[in-house]
Design a protein around this motif. Structure first.
Motif, short mmCIF file in Angstrom:
data_model
loop_
_atom_site.label_atom_id
_atom_site.label_comp_id
_atom_site.label_asym_id
_atom_site.label_seq_id
_atom_site.Cartn_x
_atom_site.Cartn_y
_atom_site.Cartn_z
N ASP A 1 -38.95 34.01 -15.05
CA ASP A 1 -38.87 35.38 -14.56
C ASP A 1 -38.49 35.32 -13.07
O ASP A 1 -39.32 35.55 -12.18
CB ASP A 1 -40.20 36.09 -14.77
N HIS A 2 -37.23 35.00 -12.84
CA HIS A 2 -36.77 34.75 -11.47
C HIS A 2 -37.02 35.93 -10.55
O HIS A 2 -37.53 35.76 -9.43
CB HIS A 2 -35.28 34.40 -11.48
N GLN A 3 -36.68 37.13 -11.00
CA GLN A 3 -36.75 38.28 -10.11
C GLN A 3 -38.17 38.56 -9.66
O GLN A 3 -38.40 38.98 -8.52
CB GLN A 3 -36.17 39.52 -10.81
N SER B 1 -47.04 36.43 -5.03
CA SER B 1 -47.18 36.43 -3.57
C SER B 1 -47.93 35.19 -3.09
O SER B 1 -47.63 34.67 -2.01
CB SER B 1 -47.89 37.70 -3.10
N LEU B 2 -48.90 34.70 -3.88
CA LEU B 2 -49.58 33.46 -3.52
C LEU B 2 -48.58 32.31 -3.45
O LEU B 2 -48.60 31.49 -2.51
CB LEU B 2 -50.67 33.14 -4.54
N VAL B 3 -47.70 32.23 -4.43
CA VAL B 3 -46.68 31.18 -4.45
C VAL B 3 -45.70 31.37 -3.29
O VAL B 3 -45.37 30.43 -2.56
CB VAL B 3 -45.93 31.18 -5.80
N LEU C 1 -42.85 24.86 -15.62
CA LEU C 1 -42.57 26.27 -15.36
C LEU C 1 -43.13 26.73 -14.02
O LEU C 1 -42.48 27.49 -13.30
CB LEU C 1 -43.13 27.13 -16.50
N ALA C 2 -44.33 26.29 -13.66
CA ALA C 2 -44.93 26.73 -12.39
C ALA C 2 -44.06 26.31 -11.20
O ALA C 2 -43.88 27.08 -10.24
CB ALA C 2 -46.34 26.17 -12.24
N ALA C 3 -43.51 25.12 -11.25
CA ALA C 3 -42.64 24.65 -10.16
C ALA C 3 -41.32 25.42 -10.15
O ALA C 3 -40.77 25.71 -9.09
CB ALA C 3 -42.38 23.16 -10.31
N MET C 4 -40.83 25.79 -11.33
CA MET C 4 -39.60 26.58 -11.40
C MET C 4 -39.83 27.97 -10.79
O MET C 4 -38.95 28.53 -10.12
CB MET C 4 -39.12 26.69 -12.84
N GLU C 5 -41.01 28.53 -11.01
CA GLU C 5 -41.34 29.82 -10.40
C GLU C 5 -41.40 29.70 -8.87
O GLU C 5 -41.00 30.62 -8.15
CB GLU C 5 -42.65 30.33 -10.97
N ALA C 6 -41.89 28.56 -8.38
CA ALA C 6 -41.91 28.35 -6.93
C ALA C 6 -40.50 28.29 -6.37
O ALA C 6 -40.23 28.82 -5.27
CB ALA C 6 -42.67 27.06 -6.60
#
Length: 365
Positions: free
Chosen positions: A162-164, A264-266, A283-288
């Motif tokens: 969910d890039h956006q 916002s935390l990321v 996935l968590a790293a991709m969200e970062a």
């Protein structure tokens, strides 16, 4: 097409995040999607709101004091299996070992391969790989492990991102700036790890790395977020606490973070640490990366496959410390590569690939 996606929990774990995002994307494509899950610990809903186009079937699952992990997993399989009726669906798709064992005949996504020593859990793991009539992996590396271990050839369909949602949290809008400021006022500058404190996440290695960073960056704090899990990591957490005390470190342990607050935390962290020893995708790293943050990941073939040169890599506490310190320096070229990578992986594309896979692998009646 009537599709059932099954997952083992309503908590914010990677496989559950995958299941909900995939379900919503499939529904946007016009599919009739139902997500089945065990509702643990009195939960009445998933950890986040789910698109109303996705039907939810949550099966009540009580906590039993004193129950072992093996007993809990076996009971989870029995409870979910007793509640689920496959006759209502054209596709039955299990997202984890528990749901695959619960329903038997299914498509299975193998996000990563676990290692168990208890005979019952070893048998459950084996059945969840072998018994499904078709298999999907989220990376070629995990598919290769399945091929090497069992001679089976899963299809590879990468996760979406969910890039956006995460890019917006890093934007210059008043709301985004204010949300990031709140985290910085609470935590100061910080290194962030998401996923809780557990062996697979390399939490103790990160603790050791952070101890090495203090002389050069005493203003930094170390923050752990997340931590909902089915497994019992008390011994690992006790060792983590012993090392923390011996090193004289006071990391901030946030535990589970509200889904609305996570972007916002990321986006507010200095560096995102991803020292996992085993992953299926990351996935968590991709969200970062979507939030424009520098990522330092474990040197693993699977992470090299997924992330390429959009992150930096380290293979032990010493190199992790050096990489985390170096990553604080702006690297615009790497940031652009990371943003482009995360933007390229969409849940709608993942849904289209799944629908094509389902058409080629109908449910055997």
């Amino acid at each position: 097409m009537r599709i059932a996606l099954l997952t083992y929990s309503t908590k914010p774990r990677g496989g559950v995040v995958h299941t909900l995002n995939l379900a919503e994307a499939l529904a946007r494509s016009g599919a009739d999607v139902t997500v089945w899950s065990l509702a643990r610990g009195g939960d009445e809903r998933f950890f986040r709101e789910v698109d109303p186009a996705v039907e939810q079937r949550l099966v009540h699952f009580d906590d039993v004091p004193g129950e072992t992990i093996t007993e809990r997993i076996v009971r989870s399989i029995d409870v979910l299996g007793s509640a689920f009726d496959p006759s209502a669906y054209d596709i039955v798709h299990a997202q984890d070992c528990i749901s695959a064992n619960a329903i038997g005949t299914c498509i299975r996504t193998i996000h990563h391969l676990d290692e168990f020593t208890t005979p019952i859990l070893m048998e459950c793991h084996e059945k969840a790989v072998v018994n499904p009539y078709a298999r999907i992996c989220v990376s070629r590396a995990v598919a290769g492990e399945v091929l090497d271990g069992w001679g089976l050839q899963p299809a590879v369909i990468p996760n979406g991102v969910d890039h956006q949602r995460f890019a917006s949290a890093a934007s210059d809008s008043d709301d985004a700036v204010s949300a990031r400021r709140r985290w910085r006022e609470t935590l100061g500058p910080y290194v962030l790890a998401v996923g809780g404190i557990e062996p697979r996440k390399g939490s103790i290695d990160l603790l050791e790395a952070f101890a090495r960073m203090r002389a050069e960056a005493p203003e930094l704090s170390l923050v752990f977020a997340g931590g909902e899990t089915l497994f019992d990591y008390r011994e690992y957490r006790a060792e983590f606490d012993r090392r923390r005390d011996a090193l004289g470190i006071g990391p901030v342990i946030l535990g589970p973070v509200a889904d609305d607050d996570l972007p916002s935390l990321v986006a507010a962290c200095d560096v995102f640490a991803f020292p996992s020893t085993k992953e299926g995708f990351g996935l968590a790293a991709m969200e970062a990366l979507a939030a424009g943050r520098p990522v330092v990941a474990r040197e693993l073939p699977i992470l090299r496959e997924v992330f390429g040169d959009s992150v930096t890599y380290a293979d032990d506490a010493e190199s992790l410390a050096r990489a985390l310190l170096a990553a604080r320096a702006p690297d615009e070229a790497r940031r652009v590569r990371g943003s482009a990578l995360s933007r390229s992986l969409t849940w709608d594309a993942a849904a289209r690939a799944h629908l094509d896979f389902y058409a080629r692998h109908p449910y055997p009646r």
